[in-house]
Design a protein around this motif. Structure first.
Motif, PDB file in Angstrom:
ATOM      1  N   GLU A 375       0.823  -1.208   0.000  1.00  0.00           N
ATOM      2  CA  GLU A 375       0.000   0.000   0.000  1.00  0.00           C
ATOM      3  C   GLU A 375       0.857   1.259   0.000  1.00  0.00           C
ATOM      4  O   GLU A 375       0.515   2.263  -0.649  1.00  0.00           O
ATOM      5  CB  GLU A 375      -0.931  -0.015   1.215  1.00  0.00           C
ATOM      6  N   LYS A 376       1.985   1.222   0.722  1.00  0.00           N
ATOM      7  CA  LYS A 376       2.888   2.369   0.708  1.00  0.00           C
ATOM      8  C   LYS A 376       3.479   2.569  -0.680  1.00  0.00           C
ATOM      9  O   LYS A 376       3.624   3.704  -1.160  1.00  0.00           O
ATOM     10  CB  LYS A 376       4.007   2.164   1.738  1.00  0.00           C
ATOM     11  N   ASP A 378       2.104   1.746  -3.514  1.00  0.00           N
ATOM     12  CA  ASP A 378       1.054   2.285  -4.395  1.00  0.00           C
ATOM     13  C   ASP A 378       0.808   3.767  -4.108  1.00  0.00           C
ATOM     14  O   ASP A 378       0.618   4.566  -5.043  1.00  0.00           O
ATOM     15  CB  ASP A 378      -0.243   1.495  -4.196  1.00  0.00           C
ATOM     16  N   ALA A 379       0.792   4.129  -2.822  1.00  0.00           N
ATOM     17  CA  ALA A 379       0.569   5.526  -2.472  1.00  0.00           C
ATOM     18  C   ALA A 379       1.704   6.405  -2.972  1.00  0.00           C
ATOM     19  O   ALA A 379       1.493   7.533  -3.440  1.00  0.00           O
ATOM     20  CB  ALA A 379       0.421   5.664  -0.959  1.00  0.00           C
ATOM     21  N   GLU A 382       1.785   7.678  -6.752  1.00  0.00           N
ATOM     22  CA  GLU A 382       1.001   8.845  -7.157  1.00  0.00           C
ATOM     23  C   GLU A 382       1.853  10.110  -7.239  1.00  0.00           C
ATOM     24  O   GLU A 382       1.450  11.090  -7.883  1.00  0.00           O
ATOM     25  CB  GLU A 382      -0.140   9.066  -6.158  1.00  0.00           C
ATOM     26  N   VAL A 393       2.518  16.790   1.066  1.00  0.00           N
ATOM     27  CA  VAL A 393       1.316  16.098   1.534  1.00  0.00           C
ATOM     28  C   VAL A 393       0.566  16.941   2.559  1.00  0.00           C
ATOM     29  O   VAL A 393      -0.292  16.441   3.282  1.00  0.00           O
ATOM     30  CB  VAL A 393       1.658  14.715   2.122  1.00  0.00           C
ATOM     31  N   VAL A 439       1.058   8.936   4.598  1.00  0.00           N
ATOM     32  CA  VAL A 439       0.388   8.942   3.285  1.00  0.00           C
ATOM     33  C   VAL A 439      -0.498   7.716   3.136  1.00  0.00           C
ATOM     34  O   VAL A 439      -1.629   7.797   2.651  1.00  0.00           O
ATOM     35  CB  VAL A 439       1.440   9.009   2.159  1.00  0.00           C
ATOM     36  N   ARG A 440       0.008   6.541   3.549  1.00  0.00           N
ATOM     37  CA  ARG A 440      -0.776   5.304   3.420  1.00  0.00           C
ATOM     38  C   ARG A 440      -2.064   5.394   4.217  1.00  0.00           C
ATOM     39  O   ARG A 440      -3.143   5.060   3.724  1.00  0.00           O
ATOM     40  CB  ARG A 440       0.051   4.111   3.907  1.00  0.00           C
ATOM     41  N   ALA A 443      -4.481   7.695   2.596  1.00  0.00           N
ATOM     42  CA  ALA A 443      -5.130   7.079   1.444  1.00  0.00           C
ATOM     43  C   ALA A 443      -6.224   6.121   1.881  1.00  0.00           C
ATOM     44  O   ALA A 443      -7.290   6.036   1.252  1.00  0.00           O
ATOM     45  CB  ALA A 443      -4.094   6.352   0.591  1.00  0.00           C
ATOM     46  N   GLN A 444      -5.977   5.396   2.967  1.00  0.00           N
ATOM     47  CA  GLN A 444      -6.998   4.481   3.478  1.00  0.00           C
ATOM     48  C   GLN A 444      -8.232   5.250   3.955  1.00  0.00           C
ATOM     49  O   GLN A 444      -9.357   4.829   3.708  1.00  0.00           O
ATOM     50  CB  GLN A 444      -6.415   3.658   4.637  1.00  0.00           C
ATOM     51  N   THR A 446      -9.237   8.223   2.895  1.00  0.00           N
ATOM     52  CA  THR A 446      -9.922   8.751   1.710  1.00  0.00           C
ATOM     53  C   THR A 446     -10.756   7.683   1.054  1.00  0.00           C
ATOM     54  O   THR A 446     -11.914   7.902   0.671  1.00  0.00           O
ATOM     55  CB  THR A 446      -8.892   9.297   0.697  1.00  0.00           C
ATOM     56  N   SER A 447     -10.195   6.443   0.950  1.00  0.00           N
ATOM     57  CA  SER A 447     -10.912   5.340   0.337  1.00  0.00           C
ATOM     58  C   SER A 447     -12.147   4.985   1.145  1.00  0.00           C
ATOM     59  O   SER A 447     -13.220   4.697   0.600  1.00  0.00           O
ATOM     60  CB  SER A 447      -9.984   4.118   0.226  1.00  0.00           C
TER      61      SER A 447
END
Length: 453
Positions: A375-376, A378-379, A382, A393, A439-440, A443-444, A446-447
């Motif tokens: 996940e890190k 993937d984040a 971006e 950020v 950041v991870r 992102a979680q 936000t999802s």
């Protein structure tokens, strides 16, 4: 002669030993700590004949060096004594007998040359297997007297050496003869020779050692002058700490009793044993590599330990020390060990990291970590090819650290000390990893909001 302590078991009966050296103090086979105890009990001469190999930790080289540094004459022969004398004769330990000479000269290399199984002291240390050194002696003498030829000698010798030391007995000769086709006349002659002569080099060497002590007279009353300076390392301090029986003569806490209790009662026995093993191996490795702690490092580790244990006042510290049966000196030794753990971990950081996946898998936590790392990644994708800054950020480094303390744990009194404890040796690297986690998790969140919407 009461100042002569002899560690003796299966190599020679105590009754036979007393016939040569009657006034000595006879003790069972030596184990780790026994030589140290003998020195503390006032021994001026220590003779090591027998010692334990597998059942308990063997007598340490370091405690023999300690005895020599204290002016004690240390001699060895026959069994464990021959082994240790061959290893330590450059430092002043005196070796006696043919078995010692064979080890010293590299003729013998394996411990199993002298290892046997035997009964307990109550049964007189009765020998239940034959030492390889005695088998070599018997075969050589049988060949020298013409009872067997070179081929039979070599065959029996090779077959005996292949056996585990606990299985070696002269009674194997007929079985070996049948399986290898030895001449009947030779192997039968060998059996008779062994029955009549009872070859026993270990016994002869033990008697020779005791005879030399008896003949030394007043020579051993002059303290030994060591050709070296004894260094009291952390490893040595741990041995001494383990030898002690408790904070007072009435509070006996033998190590084997502690081990047995932990094994039966404590739910986290596996973790306790693993932690003890880690400390033992770390200190041993530090000793091998010559790694030492410095006062500043020990002070940092001590402060971290006190904070973690809540030892923030003299009263709480004193109560903790009392509960754990530690004096200030023993507590300092413990802190030295914890500092060594940190140093050795850093020295072996690459190798240690390689085993992290295996340890996580053993604890059934690998999937969680693997998912978070992915996940890190993937984040981070971006942000393209450039690693983002805190400002990218929408935060700052100070705010990141505040978030870390709210989300995970307090930094304590020192940022640098905290990150060392977490296996980071660079503050920038720690902040980068912290930013990735920030950041991870963002992102979680936000999802999750998008899913609820």
């Amino acid at each position: 002669m009461k100042a002569v302590h002899v560690f003796l078991g299966p190599s020679l009966a105590w009754e036979d030993a007393r016939a040569v050296l009657p006034a000595a103090t006879y003790l069972p086979p030596a184990r780790a700590g026994d030589v140290y105890r003998a020195v503390k009990a006032g021994a001026k001469v220590v003779a090591i004949i027998d010692g334990y190999f597998e059942q308990v930790p063997a007598v340490w080289h370091k405690e023999i060096l300690y005895a020599l540094s204290a002016g004690v004459h240390v001699l060895g022969a026959s069994s464990m004594g021959a082994l240790r004398a061959a290893e330590l004769h450059p430092f002043g330990m005196v070796g006696v007998g043919r078995i010692f000479e064979a080890y010293r000269d590299g003729v013998y290399e394996d411990d199993d040359e002298v290892a046997v199984i035997h009964t307990a002291q109550e049964s007189g240390f009765a020998v239940l297997s034959e030492a390889m050194a005695n088998i070599r002696d018997g075969l050589f003498e049988a060949m020298r007297h013409g009872f067997i030829g070179r081929a039979t000698h070599d065959t029996v010798l090779g077959q005996m050496k292949r056996r585990h030391y606990a299985e070696r007995t002269w009674s194997l000769i007929p079985e070996i003869a049948r399986s290898t086709g030895l001449p009947r006349a030779e192997w039968e002659a060998l059996v008779k020779f062994v029955e009549n002569e009872k070859p026993n080099q270990k016994r002869r060497d033990a008697l020779q050692l005791l005879t030399e002590i008896a003949q030394a007279g007043t020579r051993h009353e002059v303290p030994f002058q060591p050709p070296f300076e004894f260094e009291s390392t952390v490893f040595w301090q741990q041995l001494v700490s383990g030898v002690r029986t408790g904070p007072g003569a009435s509070a006996s806490l033998p190590i084997d009793a502690i081990r047995s209790h932990v094994g039966v009662v404590e739910d986290d026995a596996d973790a306790i044993f693993e932690g003890a093993l880690t400390m033992y191996l770390v200190v041993k490795e530090a000793h091998r590599l010559g790694i030492r702690t410095d006062p500043e490092q020990v002070e940092r580790v001590t402060e971290r330990f006190r904070t973690a244990q809540g030892l923030l006042t003299p009263e709480t510290t004193r109560d903790w020390l009392n509960r754990n049966k530690l004096g200030e000196k023993e507590f300092s030794a413990l802190m030295d060990v914890l500092a060594l753990v940190e140093s050795v971990a850093r020295h072996h950081s690459a190798g240690l990291d390689a085993f992290l996946p295996a340890e996580l898998q053993r604890r059934d936590r690998f999937q969680t970590v693997a998912t978070a790392v992915a996940e890190k990644r993937d984040a981070l994708a971006e942000f393209g090819n450039t690693f983002p800054s805190a400002e990218d950020v929408g935060t700052t480094t100070d705010d990141l650290l505040d978030w870390y303390e709210r989300r995970f744990r307090k930094l304590g009194t020192s940022f640098d000390d905290h990150i060392r404890a977490r296996r980071f040796y660079d503050g920038g690297q720690f902040v980068c990893e912290l930013l990735l986690e920030y950041v991870r998790e963002g992102a979680q969140e936000t999802s999750a909001v998008q899913v609820r919407a």
